[in-house]
Every structure is written in C-alpha cells, then in structure tokens.
Design an enzyme around this catalytic site. Structure first.
Site, PDB file in Angstrom:
ATOM      1  N   ASN A 208      -2.790  -0.839 -10.405  1.00 48.60           N
ATOM      2  CA  ASN A 208      -3.105  -2.160  -9.854  1.00 48.60           C
ATOM      3  C   ASN A 208      -3.941  -2.000  -8.579  1.00 48.60           C
ATOM      4  O   ASN A 208      -4.247  -0.876  -8.174  1.00 48.60           O
ATOM      5  CB  ASN A 208      -1.826  -2.959  -9.598  1.00 48.60           C
ATOM      6  CG  ASN A 208      -0.914  -2.235  -8.635  1.00 48.60           C
ATOM      7  OD1 ASN A 208      -1.240  -2.063  -7.470  1.00 48.60           O
ATOM      8  ND2 ASN A 208       0.229  -1.775  -9.126  1.00 48.60           N
ATOM      9  N   ASP A 277       5.391  -2.856 -13.577  1.00 44.38           N
ATOM     10  CA  ASP A 277       6.498  -3.477 -14.310  1.00 44.38           C
ATOM     11  C   ASP A 277       6.638  -2.868 -15.694  1.00 44.38           C
ATOM     12  O   ASP A 277       7.696  -2.935 -16.301  1.00 44.38           O
ATOM     13  CB  ASP A 277       6.258  -4.990 -14.434  1.00 44.38           C
ATOM     14  CG  ASP A 277       6.523  -5.686 -13.116  1.00 44.38           C
ATOM     15  OD1 ASP A 277       7.474  -5.281 -12.416  1.00 44.38           O
ATOM     16  OD2 ASP A 277       5.764  -6.608 -12.770  1.00 44.38           O
ATOM     17  N   LYS A 287      -6.129  14.369 -24.183  1.00 47.79           N
ATOM     18  CA  LYS A 287      -6.955  13.161 -24.024  1.00 47.79           C
ATOM     19  C   LYS A 287      -7.114  12.445 -25.367  1.00 47.79           C
ATOM     20  O   LYS A 287      -7.485  13.078 -26.370  1.00 47.79           O
ATOM     21  CB  LYS A 287      -8.322  13.577 -23.465  1.00 47.79           C
ATOM     22  CG  LYS A 287      -9.222  12.402 -23.218  1.00 47.79           C
ATOM     23  CD  LYS A 287     -10.586  12.866 -22.722  1.00 47.79           C
ATOM     24  CE  LYS A 287     -11.545  11.701 -22.771  1.00 47.79           C
ATOM     25  NZ  LYS A 287     -12.924  12.120 -22.602  1.00 47.79           N
ATOM     26  N   PHE A 321       8.816  -7.416  -1.398  1.00 47.43           N
ATOM     27  CA  PHE A 321       7.631  -8.269  -1.345  1.00 47.43           C
ATOM     28  C   PHE A 321       7.482  -8.907  -2.714  1.00 47.43           C
ATOM     29  O   PHE A 321       7.855  -8.303  -3.727  1.00 47.43           O
ATOM     30  CB  PHE A 321       6.375  -7.452  -1.020  1.00 47.43           C
ATOM     31  CG  PHE A 321       6.130  -7.307   0.455  1.00 47.43           C
ATOM     32  CD1 PHE A 321       6.969  -6.542   1.241  1.00 47.43           C
ATOM     33  CD2 PHE A 321       5.049  -7.931   1.053  1.00 47.43           C
ATOM     34  CE1 PHE A 321       6.746  -6.398   2.604  1.00 47.43           C
ATOM     35  CE2 PHE A 321       4.805  -7.802   2.411  1.00 47.43           C
ATOM     36  CZ  PHE A 321       5.652  -7.034   3.197  1.00 47.43           C
ATOM     37  N   LYS A 335      13.418 -13.853  -7.476  1.00 46.79           N
ATOM     38  CA  LYS A 335      13.494 -12.382  -7.345  1.00 46.79           C
ATOM     39  C   LYS A 335      14.500 -11.985  -6.269  1.00 46.79           C
ATOM     40  O   LYS A 335      15.137 -10.945  -6.353  1.00 46.79           O
ATOM     41  CB  LYS A 335      12.110 -11.809  -6.989  1.00 46.79           C
ATOM     42  CG  LYS A 335      11.148 -11.842  -8.164  1.00 46.79           C
ATOM     43  CD  LYS A 335       9.762 -11.313  -7.782  1.00 46.79           C
ATOM     44  CE  LYS A 335       8.769 -11.658  -8.886  1.00 46.79           C
ATOM     45  NZ  LYS A 335       7.382 -11.390  -8.521  1.00 46.79           N
ATOM     46  N   LYS A 339      17.115  -9.382  -7.702  1.00 50.99           N
ATOM     47  CA  LYS A 339      16.986  -8.000  -7.251  1.00 50.99           C
ATOM     48  C   LYS A 339      17.915  -7.693  -6.083  1.00 50.99           C
ATOM     49  O   LYS A 339      17.843  -6.603  -5.507  1.00 50.99           O
ATOM     50  CB  LYS A 339      15.536  -7.705  -6.866  1.00 50.99           C
ATOM     51  CG  LYS A 339      14.564  -7.846  -8.059  1.00 50.99           C
ATOM     52  CD  LYS A 339      13.158  -7.411  -7.689  1.00 50.99           C
ATOM     53  CE  LYS A 339      12.189  -7.644  -8.831  1.00 50.99           C
ATOM     54  NZ  LYS A 339      11.383  -6.461  -9.130  1.00 50.99           N
TER      55      LYS A 339
HETATM   56  O1  PMT Z   1      -1.276  -2.561  -0.642  1.00 51.80           O
HETATM   57  P1  PMT Z   1      -2.125  -3.735  -0.185  1.00 51.80           P
HETATM   58  O2  PMT Z   1      -3.526  -3.675  -0.743  1.00 51.80           O
HETATM   59  O3  PMT Z   1      -2.092  -3.918   1.300  1.00 51.80           O
HETATM   60  O4  PMT Z   1      -1.494  -5.055  -0.824  1.00 51.80           O
HETATM   61  C1  PMT Z   1      -0.239  -5.481  -0.407  1.00 51.80           C
HETATM   62  C2  PMT Z   1       0.622  -5.989  -1.579  1.00 51.80           C
HETATM   63  C3  PMT Z   1       0.006  -7.245  -2.159  1.00 51.80           C
HETATM   64  C4  PMT Z   1       0.735  -4.895  -2.672  1.00 51.80           C
HETATM   65  C5  PMT Z   1       2.034  -6.256  -0.975  1.00 51.80           C
HETATM   66  O5  PMT Z   1       1.942  -7.215   0.045  1.00 51.80           O
HETATM   67  C6  PMT Z   1       3.019  -6.725  -2.042  1.00 51.80           C
HETATM   68  O6  PMT Z   1       3.098  -7.901  -2.377  1.00 51.80           O
HETATM   69  N1  PMT Z   1       3.805  -5.767  -2.612  1.00 51.80           N
HETATM   70  C7  PMT Z   1       4.734  -6.002  -3.709  1.00 51.80           C
HETATM   71  C8  PMT Z   1       3.985  -6.110  -5.018  1.00 51.80           C
HETATM   72  C9  PMT Z   1       4.925  -6.295  -6.197  1.00 51.80           C
HETATM   73  O7  PMT Z   1       5.182  -5.371  -6.897  1.00 51.80           O
HETATM   74  O8  PMT Z   1       5.454  -7.497  -6.262  1.00 51.80           O
HETATM   75  P2  PMT Z   1       6.481  -7.945  -7.459  1.00 51.80           P
HETATM   76  O9  PMT Z   1       6.662  -9.401  -7.224  1.00 51.80           O
HETATM   77  O10 PMT Z   1       5.956  -7.500  -8.781  1.00 51.80           O
HETATM   78  O11 PMT Z   1       7.839  -7.155  -7.158  1.00 51.80           O
HETATM   79  C10 PMT Z   1       8.883  -7.686  -6.341  1.00 51.80           C
HETATM   80  C11 PMT Z   1       9.553  -6.538  -5.605  1.00 51.80           C
HETATM   81  O12 PMT Z   1      10.143  -5.634  -6.556  1.00 51.80           O
HETATM   82  C12 PMT Z   1       8.613  -5.713  -4.764  1.00 51.80           C
HETATM   83  O13 PMT Z   1       9.246  -5.423  -3.536  1.00 51.80           O
HETATM   84  C13 PMT Z   1       8.388  -4.453  -5.592  1.00 51.80           C
HETATM   85  O14 PMT Z   1       8.140  -3.321  -4.745  1.00 51.80           O
HETATM   86  C14 PMT Z   1       9.705  -4.316  -6.333  1.00 51.80           C
HETATM   87  N2  PMT Z   1       9.575  -3.659  -7.639  1.00 51.80           N
HETATM   88  C15 PMT Z   1       8.710  -4.126  -8.581  1.00 51.80           C
HETATM   89  C16 PMT Z   1       8.634  -3.519  -9.810  1.00 51.80           C
HETATM   90  C17 PMT Z   1       9.444  -2.395 -10.059  1.00 51.80           C
HETATM   91  N3  PMT Z   1       9.370  -1.752 -11.212  1.00 51.80           N
HETATM   92  N4  PMT Z   1      10.290  -1.946  -9.111  1.00 51.80           N
HETATM   93  C18 PMT Z   1      10.379  -2.559  -7.914  1.00 51.80           C
HETATM   94  O15 PMT Z   1      11.160  -2.154  -7.049  1.00 51.80           O
END
Ligand code: PMT
Length: 404
Positions: A208, A277, A287, A321, A335, A339
């Site tokens: 991403n 995700d 490859k 986040f 979330k 979570k």
């Molecule tokens: O890195 P930058 O370019 O500065 O951009 C910042 C950002 C947009 C990446 C950052 O601000 C941000 O939003 N990070 C979280 C992105 C994300 O994965 O969001 P989510 O809504 O999909 O996940 C919610 C939370 O679960 C997040 O804290 C994530 O780290 C966590 N997660 C998600 C998927 C997963 N498999 N395991 C997790 O722990």
C-alpha cells in the site's frame, strides 16, 4: 498542545543567508505573539537580504551580528536561552554546524548552547538532495537537532522541488514540541510504521501507499518527550529517528512476530503501520510466468492489534489508526471495540493534505467518551496530540490507568 508553551520562553532565532530570510521576520512576529522573548542573531550573508533593523524593530531586542564587537555575546546569549531556532538554515550553515566550525555569530552560539535546537533548511532542491547536504543533515539529526523539513513547491530560482523553507506554523509547532519537556520519561513506547509487503512470488508483492512518515513522527515525538522507543518498521525510504531501537520487517506475519517479541514491558503500543488485511493464499517460490489471466486467492492477514490487545501481555495503552477513504468515522468507531483499543486515530486518506505520504495529517481521536476533531497539522504535531491523549488516559481514575 498547550498554546502557552512558548510563553515567557527565551528564543534565539538564528538567521542565515538565503532568500527565505524575509520569512524569518514573520517568524519573529509569531514567536512574539505566542509570548516568547526573541533575540535574533544573523550571519553576514543574511544581512544582505534583510537589514538587522527589521529584526530589531520586530523583536524589540538588539540583533547580534558581529562576534568582535561583542566578544562575550555568543556565550551570554545561549546561557539564558530556552531554545535555538535556525531559520532559514542554508546548506553552508548546515555543513558548518555538522563539522563543528565556529567562525560567525550563529555557529558560535550553536556550539555554546546546550538546549534544544530546531533548524529549517531552505535551498535549491538539487542542493537539498546532494549527498553532502544529506550527510550533514543526518549528522545534525543524530546530534539530536530537530529538522523541520522543507516543502515542495516553486523555488526562488524558478525551479520546482523540495527546498522551500517550512511554513511558519510548522516551525512554531516544532519549537513548542521541543520545549514540552520529558513527560514520557520512564515509559516504553512501541510504534509500528510503514506498509507491509505480502509476496506473491520472489519478485512481486501486494502492498500500500504508506510512507512511514506518521509512524516515524510518532517515534520521534516519543523520543523527544523522553520515552524509550522501539520502532517496528515496514519498508520505507526515510531515516529512523536517532535513538529509537529499530526493527525492520516486510510481511504482516513478520510484523506480528516482531510486535510479540517486543511487547513485553511496553507501556504504550501505537499501531500506525498500514498492515495488510489480506495475504496471498499461495506463494510461488519461483517467478510466475506471464499467462493470459491469473486469479489470486487471498486469505486474511493476522490482525496484530487485536492479537495484542486480547493477550496477557497487553500494554497499558493500545492505540490504533484507522485509515478510511471518506469521512467514515463510524467505521473507525467500530474498529475501536472490535480490536480492543483504548483509542483510535481516524484519518481520511482521501482528504487534502492528509493520510499517505504527506507531511501533514487531519485526525480525529475516537475513544469511548466521544470524538475530538483536530485541524490539518504536521504529522509531528499529530504525534504530540496522540501522546497528550495517552497521558490524559493514564491519569488515576481513568480506564487505562486501571489496566496497570
Ligand atoms: O505512513 P504514512 O504515509 O505517513 O501514512 C500514514 C497512515 C495513513 C498509514 C496512518 O496514518 C494510518 O492510518 N495507519 C493505519 C492504516 C491501517 O491499516 O488502517 P486500518 O483501518 O486498516 O487498520 C486499523 C488498525 O488495525 C491500524 O492501527 C492497523 O495498524 C491495525 N491492523 C490492521 C490490519 C492488520 N492485519 N493488523 C493490524 O494490526
């Protein structure tokens, strides 16, 4: 952030010679309006752009320009100052400071000052990208100086690129951040940053747009505020803040493993990483060859924050986040509970100046009491807001404090 953190603070503003000197006049005005006492020191070159009289009139203090006419000023001034702000910082001055050369008022004051230093480079984009300048900036950062990175745009030379001095607001925020004090000292903070890569074959992956800037700003803020910081980082192209213990990973499963290995003893976990995700169900060890069509089957990636918040090793505070592609606060709110986080930082990654790769972000903090919206701010300032909230939640009587 407290709006009064500059009140009655003594600021030395060091002005070095570039076109951006005229912006330093506005910087003096803003420091003054925040209640700071500003003393300006200037290099000879900077005086060719703006006269010392301008700075004297705006600051209400004598401007220091000549080492020999006031032989002790470079010692006396720093002795009573709270912070040194160098703006604009030219390539020449950055090089001198990195090498410890002291042959003018600014470089002498720098060496005689042992408090926090903020510098805002301003130069042509090719100069800013030059390996010599990059090396010198790394040196200054490793000494603990805080760089307020220049912005991209049209430069005085007419070219376009990264080199314009940071906006006044960002420099003021950085100074406030540096004066905040060590309110996280004694705490262990674990931060995740950047994207993950989920490999399809040895040369291809799903990933991403995360640059790591938000997570690295969090790690820097926590370090500046006195915490011990472990930064678990996906692949990014930026330098980690000096002082952080850095663990580099690629895949979400590696990130989970790293978080589990470092969570013991952590007081705060901040998950800013954009973790996948989904991961490819099958990995081809060679490859994959071109074919008419290809169907990829994906399975869910491990949910790191969920795994940690439900475990017996759960830190006192778990912060996530939520990256959404619209003003979809409700999804972030869901979330929070799903979570098991203490609060979630919502950012709409499609909003102007917010989300992936930008130096700014626009966040809302969502906890079980409600939602607090913040204006567009630098990622450094967002990071401070996150840790301010952590400290509020750690006060006796709050839910997180009871988790101790
Ligand atoms: O890195 P930058 O370019 O500065 O951009 C910042 C950002 C947009 C990446 C950052 O601000 C941000 O939003 N990070 C979280 C992105 C994300 O994965 O969001 P989510 O809504 O999909 O996940 C919610 C939370 O679960 C997040 O804290 C994530 O780290 C966590 N997660 C998600 C998927 C997963 N498999 N395991 C997790 O722990």
């Amino acid at each position: 952030m407290s709006p009064s953190s500059l009140k009655n603070r003594r600021v030395i503003l060091a002005v070095t010679g570039g076109v951006a000197v005229y912006k330093a006049a506005e910087l003096v005005r803003r420091f003054k309006s925040e209640g700071a006492d500003v003393t300006v020191v200037m290099t000879g070159a900077s005086q060719r752009f703006v006269s010392p009289l301008t700075f004297e009139s705006l600051s209400g203090n004598k401007v220091h320009t000549d080492v020999f006419s006031e032989p002790m000023a470079h010692i006396n001034l720093p002795a009573s100052a709270d912070i040194l702000v160098i703006a604009p910082a030219t390539a020449n001055m950055i090089g001198k400071l990195a090498a410890g050369v002291a042959d003018d008022m600014v470089s002498l004051v720098f060496l005689a000052f042992d408090g926090p230093v903020v510098f805002a480079p301003a130069m042509n984009w090719r100069m800013y990208a030059h390996p010599a300048v990059r090396r010198n900036i790394r040196t200054l950062r490793s000494m603990g100086l805080h760089e307020v990175e220049p912005e991209e745009g049209e430069l005085a030379c007419g070219e376009h690129g990264v080199g314009r001095m940071a906006g006044i607001g960002r420099i003021i925020e950085a100074a406030k951040g540096c004066l905040r004090g060590k309110d996280l000292s004694g705490l262990n903070v674990l931060v995740t940053a950047g994207p993950t890569r989920e490999y399809i074959d040895p040369v291809r992956f799903i990933s991403n747009r995360s640059s790591g800037k938000m997570g690295y700003a969090l790690a820097s803020a926590a370090l500046r505020r006195g915490a011990d910081v472990t930064l678990i980082s996906g692949p990014v192209g930026i330098d980690p803040p000096p002082g952080a213990k850095v663990v580099r990973v690629e895949r979400s499963e590696e990130m989970l493993d790293a978080v589990e290995r470092h969570i013991e003893g952590a007081d705060i976990l901040v998950m800013a990483a954009a973790v996948a995700d989904f991961i490819p169900d099958e990995y081809s060890a060679v490859k994959m060859q071109k074919q008419d069509s290809l169907v990829l089957r994906l399975r869910p990636a491990p949910d790191i924050v969920k795994a940690v918040s439900g475990s017996r090793k759960r830190p006192r505070l778990v912060v996530g986040f939520s990256a959404e592609t619209g003003p979809e606060i409700a999804k972030a709110r869901r979330k929070l509970d799903e979570k098991g986080m203490d609060f979630v930082v919502f950012n709409d990654v499609t909003a102007e100046g917010a989300g992936f790769d930008s130096d700014t972000n626009k966040i809302s903090i969502i906890d079980r009491e409600g939602i607090t919206d913040y204006p567009l701010m630098s990622k450094d300032a967002c990071a401070d807001v996150v840790f301010d909230r952590c400290l509020e939640l750690s006060k006796p009587g709050t839910r997180a404090a009871e988790n101790c």
